[in-house]
Design a protein around this motif. Structure first.
Motif, PDB file in Angstrom:
ATOM      1  N   TYR A  44       0.838  -1.203   0.000  1.00 28.46           N
ATOM      2  CA  TYR A  44       0.000   0.000   0.000  1.00 28.46           C
ATOM      3  C   TYR A  44       0.877   1.259   0.000  1.00 28.46           C
ATOM      4  CZ  TYR A  44      -4.550   2.137   0.225  1.00 28.46           C
ATOM      5  OH  TYR A  44      -5.688   2.821  -0.109  1.00 28.46           O
ATOM      6  N   ASP A  45       1.968   1.201   0.790  1.00 30.19           N
ATOM      7  CA  ASP A  45       2.905   2.335   0.831  1.00 30.19           C
ATOM      8  C   ASP A  45       3.448   2.618  -0.565  1.00 30.19           C
ATOM      9  OD1 ASP A  45       2.517   2.320   3.501  1.00 30.19           O
ATOM     10  OD2 ASP A  45       4.642   2.262   4.068  1.00 30.19           O
ATOM     11  N   VAL A  91       0.818   4.163  -2.711  1.00 24.68           N
ATOM     12  CA  VAL A  91       0.639   5.576  -2.346  1.00 24.68           C
ATOM     13  C   VAL A  91       1.773   6.419  -2.950  1.00 24.68           C
ATOM     14  CG1 VAL A  91       0.713   7.210  -0.407  1.00 24.68           C
ATOM     15  CG2 VAL A  91      -0.687   5.156  -0.248  1.00 24.68           C
ATOM     16  N   MET A  92       2.998   5.886  -2.861  1.00 22.37           N
ATOM     17  CA  MET A  92       4.139   6.619  -3.426  1.00 22.37           C
ATOM     18  C   MET A  92       3.940   6.840  -4.921  1.00 22.37           C
ATOM     19  SD  MET A  92       7.523   5.089  -1.647  1.00 22.37           S
ATOM     20  CE  MET A  92       7.500   4.517   0.013  1.00 22.37           C
ATOM     21  N   ARG A  93       3.492   5.768  -5.611  1.00 20.36           N
ATOM     22  CA  ARG A  93       3.247   5.922  -7.056  1.00 20.36           C
ATOM     23  C   ARG A  93       2.162   6.967  -7.289  1.00 20.36           C
ATOM     24  NH1 ARG A  93       3.854   2.497 -11.022  1.00 20.36           N
ATOM     25  NH2 ARG A  93       3.597   4.461 -12.130  1.00 20.36           N
ATOM     26  N   ALA A  94       1.107   6.917  -6.463  1.00 22.76           N
ATOM     27  CA  ALA A  94      -0.017   7.832  -6.650  1.00 22.76           C
ATOM     28  C   ALA A  94       0.395   9.289  -6.444  1.00 22.76           C
ATOM     29  CB  ALA A  94      -1.142   7.473  -5.690  1.00 22.76           C
ATOM     30  N   ILE A  95       1.395   9.515  -5.592  1.00 21.12           N
ATOM     31  CA  ILE A  95       1.804  10.912  -5.362  1.00 21.12           C
ATOM     32  C   ILE A  95       3.010  11.294  -6.226  1.00 21.12           C
ATOM     33  CG2 ILE A  95       0.799  11.045  -3.049  1.00 21.12           C
ATOM     34  CD1 ILE A  95       3.559  10.678  -1.873  1.00 21.12           C
ATOM     35  N   GLY A  96       3.293  10.460  -7.219  1.00 23.81           N
ATOM     36  CA  GLY A  96       4.263  10.891  -8.234  1.00 23.81           C
ATOM     37  C   GLY A  96       5.534  10.075  -8.377  1.00 23.81           C
ATOM     38  N   ALA A  97       5.698   9.019  -7.567  1.00 20.62           N
ATOM     39  CA  ALA A  97       6.938   8.234  -7.685  1.00 20.62           C
ATOM     40  C   ALA A  97       6.940   7.454  -9.000  1.00 20.62           C
ATOM     41  CB  ALA A  97       7.054   7.262  -6.517  1.00 20.62           C
ATOM     42  N   ALA A  98       8.096   7.455  -9.649  1.00 21.06           N
ATOM     43  CA  ALA A  98       8.238   6.663 -10.875  1.00 21.06           C
ATOM     44  C   ALA A  98       8.511   5.218 -10.488  1.00 21.06           C
ATOM     45  CB  ALA A  98       9.384   7.220 -11.701  1.00 21.06           C
ATOM     46  N   LYS A  99       8.185   4.308 -11.416  1.00 18.76           N
ATOM     47  CA  LYS A  99       8.453   2.890 -11.163  1.00 18.76           C
ATOM     48  C   LYS A  99       9.934   2.684 -10.853  1.00 18.76           C
ATOM     49  CE  LYS A  99       4.962   0.736 -14.097  1.00 18.76           C
ATOM     50  NZ  LYS A  99       4.756  -0.174 -15.209  1.00 18.76           N
ATOM     51  N   ILE A 105      -0.957   0.182  -8.883  1.00 23.18           N
ATOM     52  CA  ILE A 105      -1.368   1.270  -7.988  1.00 23.18           C
ATOM     53  C   ILE A 105      -2.870   1.222  -7.727  1.00 23.18           C
ATOM     54  CG2 ILE A 105      -1.036   3.711  -7.474  1.00 23.18           C
ATOM     55  CD1 ILE A 105       0.483   3.971 -10.072  1.00 23.18           C
ATOM     56  N   ALA A 106      -3.641   1.258  -8.788  1.00 28.15           N
ATOM     57  CA  ALA A 106      -5.092   1.331  -8.613  1.00 28.15           C
ATOM     58  C   ALA A 106      -5.605   0.112  -7.860  1.00 28.15           C
ATOM     59  CB  ALA A 106      -5.752   1.442  -9.979  1.00 28.15           C
ATOM     60  N   LEU A 137      -4.725   0.419  -4.159  1.00 28.90           N
ATOM     61  CA  LEU A 137      -5.446   1.490  -3.466  1.00 28.90           C
ATOM     62  C   LEU A 137      -6.932   1.162  -3.317  1.00 28.90           C
ATOM     63  CD1 LEU A 137      -3.766   4.606  -5.106  1.00 28.90           C
ATOM     64  CD2 LEU A 137      -3.401   3.728  -2.815  1.00 28.90           C
ATOM     65  N   ASN A 184      -9.704   6.860 -10.022  1.00 27.12           N
ATOM     66  CA  ASN A 184      -8.409   6.305 -10.451  1.00 27.12           C
ATOM     67  C   ASN A 184      -8.082   6.706 -11.893  1.00 27.12           C
ATOM     68  OD1 ASN A 184      -7.801   5.069  -8.032  1.00 27.12           O
ATOM     69  ND2 ASN A 184      -8.789   3.143  -8.564  1.00 27.12           N
ATOM     70  N   LEU A 230      -4.172   6.808 -12.653  1.00 33.49           N
ATOM     71  CA  LEU A 230      -3.733   5.550 -12.040  1.00 33.49           C
ATOM     72  C   LEU A 230      -4.261   4.332 -12.788  1.00 33.49           C
ATOM     73  CD1 LEU A 230      -4.522   6.476  -8.299  1.00 33.49           C
ATOM     74  CD2 LEU A 230      -2.364   6.760  -9.511  1.00 33.49           C
ATOM     75  N   ASP A 244       3.904   9.673 -14.531  1.00 34.70           N
ATOM     76  CA  ASP A 244       4.198   9.724 -13.082  1.00 34.70           C
ATOM     77  C   ASP A 244       4.510  11.149 -12.654  1.00 34.70           C
ATOM     78  OD1 ASP A 244       3.936   6.950 -12.860  1.00 34.70           O
ATOM     79  OD2 ASP A 244       6.043   6.626 -13.389  1.00 34.70           O
ATOM     80  N   ARG A 258       1.440  13.371 -12.883  1.00 32.29           N
ATOM     81  CA  ARG A 258       0.533  13.087 -11.773  1.00 32.29           C
ATOM     82  C   ARG A 258       1.036  13.739 -10.487  1.00 32.29           C
ATOM     83  NH1 ARG A 258      -0.023   7.708 -12.300  1.00 32.29           N
ATOM     84  NH2 ARG A 258       1.906   7.367 -11.183  1.00 32.29           N
ATOM     85  N   GLY A 259       2.350  13.587 -10.258  1.00 30.26           N
ATOM     86  CA  GLY A 259       2.946  14.142  -9.041  1.00 30.26           C
ATOM     87  C   GLY A 259       2.818  15.648  -8.967  1.00 30.26           C
ATOM     88  N   LEU A 312       3.148   7.324   5.359  1.00 29.83           N
ATOM     89  CA  LEU A 312       4.228   6.335   5.412  1.00 29.83           C
ATOM     90  C   LEU A 312       4.829   6.307   6.817  1.00 29.83           C
ATOM     91  CD1 LEU A 312       5.912   6.995   1.946  1.00 29.83           C
ATOM     92  CD2 LEU A 312       3.874   5.670   2.511  1.00 29.83           C
ATOM     93  N   PHE A 372       9.503  13.345  -5.261  1.00 25.09           N
ATOM     94  CA  PHE A 372       9.215  12.529  -6.444  1.00 25.09           C
ATOM     95  C   PHE A 372       9.108  13.400  -7.706  1.00 25.09           C
ATOM     96  CE2 PHE A 372       7.330   9.340  -3.334  1.00 25.09           C
ATOM     97  CZ  PHE A 372       8.444   8.511  -3.417  1.00 25.09           C
TER      98      PHE A 372
END
Lengths: 406, 212
Positions: A307-308, A311-319, A400-401, A404, B45, B50, B74, B77-78, B91, B106
């Protein structure tokens, strides 16, 4: 914030698991470090101590024992040989130099070696005080002996028969210290050096005052009409042909034996090699288990952190950032494990040296860094990469989806 | 300007979810109502970049969201979309300030004093070094709102932000989101089945399980 810090924070969130994985890896690596340090320093010490000695001639017995006792002073001598016979052999045209030695006595565990000044020249010694012996019962101390026993020029002591510290004393013949050597970083640091005559006279039932006032032999073999014995002769070849002919010729004589230090030490390494390989194998198994432990820890932690990650991906983290984060966790774990392993390895050597004040082990140092230790760090990082690549790939593929929504 | 055009989506063989065409400007508010399973979260989503739709297009300031590839999406979105989840989902290993600053990192934006600004703005100043585990539910929710706002997004998406709150707090959170969206001139979309907040938002659409 950085990926490095993020990885570190997640590692520190589980201190017990992180600590145990680091410790397991460090233990495996410390064994490898100890082996590397001992192997490297032993090889160096062995070759330093045997420099200039091509052949050892002594009494029949184990050739390895003869070399260990005569060159490295770590085993019992094989026995004595007649002086005239040894002297006759030393005149062979294939021999460039022959240094006679009388062994068998000690002072509180430090071996007393009877020889001539050529033995000092063999190791290019320097005096920190005093001079070389000139008369019977005058001795020169190796730097370590002087330091540990607190001796200085002019002091006296009584030697004991045998090479162990609990041997009985020659109470009638005190040795007088006439010189102390500067540290040479070889076997001579731990020896008490004197003339062969001193060794002879200390074992005589009654001693002759007149003899004690005479000069001793500085070079070559001592001159005497009496049927005396010595323990060994250290030989340097005149030419390469000697390596082929001389040992065979000496060994053919009934009472003498010739042993080559380089050959015997190579044989010793071969024998020890099996044990070293076993220990290395064990260490590699431990490292493998540690790698597996890191893999399992990261893999399990990912289940809890899905989940963490989402969440990171959802707030902009790249793979790729998540992939790198997990990879870094594995690499950081193993890097810390490697550094701790190296530290523990050096600490072990340090303790070993502290416990063993005399002998071969005392010649080791914990403060030397072997080039191969870089490889330990490199291999550890590789273990970290391998252990974390699958968990990192799973993090990379985080849905991600899906996460979440769950 | 946010444009949602001809979006269709379905999970496997399940019935298709048709998303209505929507146009929102900066500062606009939209409440998306519907029962569980009606496709509200799927809509959120898709809008949040997403979950790629099978058909249709989403334009944010002229950028077609799903034409962006991997890392571009990404990054977009960020920096353009702020998402507030049903639960705060902060976190655990990070402090309050680190959680809020994460979108900065990010998006590779230089850190500035926005973290402290939002801590103050949301009434949780002095908590920046606090561990997440020490926060109350309300405080944690505010931290998650601050995290969604810190990159000053063009669109704020909130998924059931009031479902676990009492009437008073539910009203406070909705007003907080409205105020911040207005300050940022961002479009606010709240997805919920919570009828209590219907009166707080002027414009609303309702999703039904069989699709809209």
């Amino acid at each position: 914030m950085s990926i490095f810090k993020l990885s570190w924070k997640y590692l520190m969130a589980k201190p017990l698991s992180t600590g145990l994985n680091i410790l397991l890896l460090a233990l495996g690596l410390s064994i490898i470090t100890v082996l590397l340090l001992i192997e490297d320093q032993f090889e160096n010490k062995m070759s330093r101590d045997a420099a200039g000695i091509d052949l050892v001639i002594g009494a029949k017995g184990s050739p390895l024992q003869l070399v260990l006792s005569s060159v490295y002073h770590i085993d019992f001598p094989t026995g004595n040989i007649p002086l005239d016979e040894a002297s006759a052999v030393s005149r062979n045209r294939l021999i460039k130099s022959a240094i006679p030695m009388g062994l068998g006595d000690n002072y509180e565990g430090f071996r007393i070696v009877g020889s001539n000044h050529e033995y000092l020249e063999l190791y290019n010694v320097n005096f920190s005080s005093g001079k070389a012996w000139a008369k019977p019962f005058e001795v020169v101390l190796g730097s370590k002996v002087a330091k540990e026993k607190g001796f200085k020029v002019g002091d006296t002591f009584i030697g004991s028969h045998g090479i162990a510290s609990a041997s009985h004393e020659h109470d009638e013949h005190p040795y007088v210290i006439v010189g102390v050597l500067a540290p040479a970083n070889n076997v001579i640091d731990e020896l008490i050096l004197t003339s062969i005559e001193s060794i002879w006279y200390s074992h005589d039932d009654a001693y002759d005052h007149e003899k004690l006032e005479q000069e001793v032999a500085i070079k070559g073999f001592p001159k005497t009409d009496e049927p005396r014995e010595i323990t060994t002769v250290l030989v340097a070849y005149r030419n390469p042909i000697a390596a082929v002919q001389l040992p065979r010729m000496v060994n053919a004589r009934s009472s003498l034996q010739a042993a080559s230090p380089s050959f015997e030490i190579a044989r010793l390494y071969e024998l020890l090699g099996i044990g070293i390989s076993l220990i290395q194998g064990l260490a590699l198994v431990i490292i493998f288990i540690a790698g597996l432990g890191i893999f399992i820890a990261l893999f399990n932690s990912l289940k809890e952190r899905k989940y963490d990650l989402a969440v990171m991906r959802a707030i902009g983290a790249a793979k790729s950032q998540l992939f790198l984060m997990i990879l870094l966790e594995g690499v950081m774990l193993t890097f810390i494990g490697a550094v701790l392993g190296l530290f523990l390895g050096h600490l072990f050597i340090y303790l070993l040296v502290v416990i063993n004040e005399q002998g071969v082990i005392s010649g080791l140092t914990a403060f030397a860094f072997v080039e191969k230790e870089w490889w330990i760090i490199a291999y550890s990082l590789l273990v970290g990469l391998l252990a974390s690549i699958i968990p990192a790939w799973n993090a990379y593929r985080t849905d991600i989806a899906g996460q979440l929504t769950r | 300007m946010i444009t949602v055009k001809g979006i269709q989506f379905s999970y496997g063989n399940q019935p298709k979810i048709n998303i209505p065409d929507i146009e929102l400007n900066g500062g606009d508010e939209l409440l998306v109502l519907g029962k569980s399973g009606s496709g509200k979260t799927t809509f959120l989503n898709i809008l949040g970049g997403l979950l790629a739709p099978h058909q249709g297009e989403i334009l944010i300031d002229g950028v077609s969201l799903y034409k962006l590839k991997g890392h571009e999406l990404d990054k977009f979105r960020g920096s353009h979309i702020g998402i507030i989840f049903q639960k705060p989902h902060l976190l655990g290993p990070l402090t309050v300030a680190e959680n809020i600053a994460l979108p900065y990192f990010f998006a590779k934006k230089p850190s500035d004093n926005k973290v402290l600004y939002y801590l103050k703005e949301l009434g949780i100043h002095g908590k920046q070094h606090a561990r997440i585990q020490t926060l109350s539910e309300g405080e944690a929710q505010r931290v998650s709102i601050a995290r969604a706002l810190v990159n000053e997004p063009k669109i704020i998406l909130a998924d059931e932000p009031t479902s676990s709150l009492d009437d008073e707090n539910a009203g406070l959170v909705v007003n907080l989101l409205k105020n911040q969206a207005r300050k940022l001139q961002a479009a606010l979309i709240i997805v919920t089945h919570d009828q209590r907040i219907k009166n707080h938002i002027d414009r609303s659409i309702t999703f039904n399980p069989s699709g809209l």
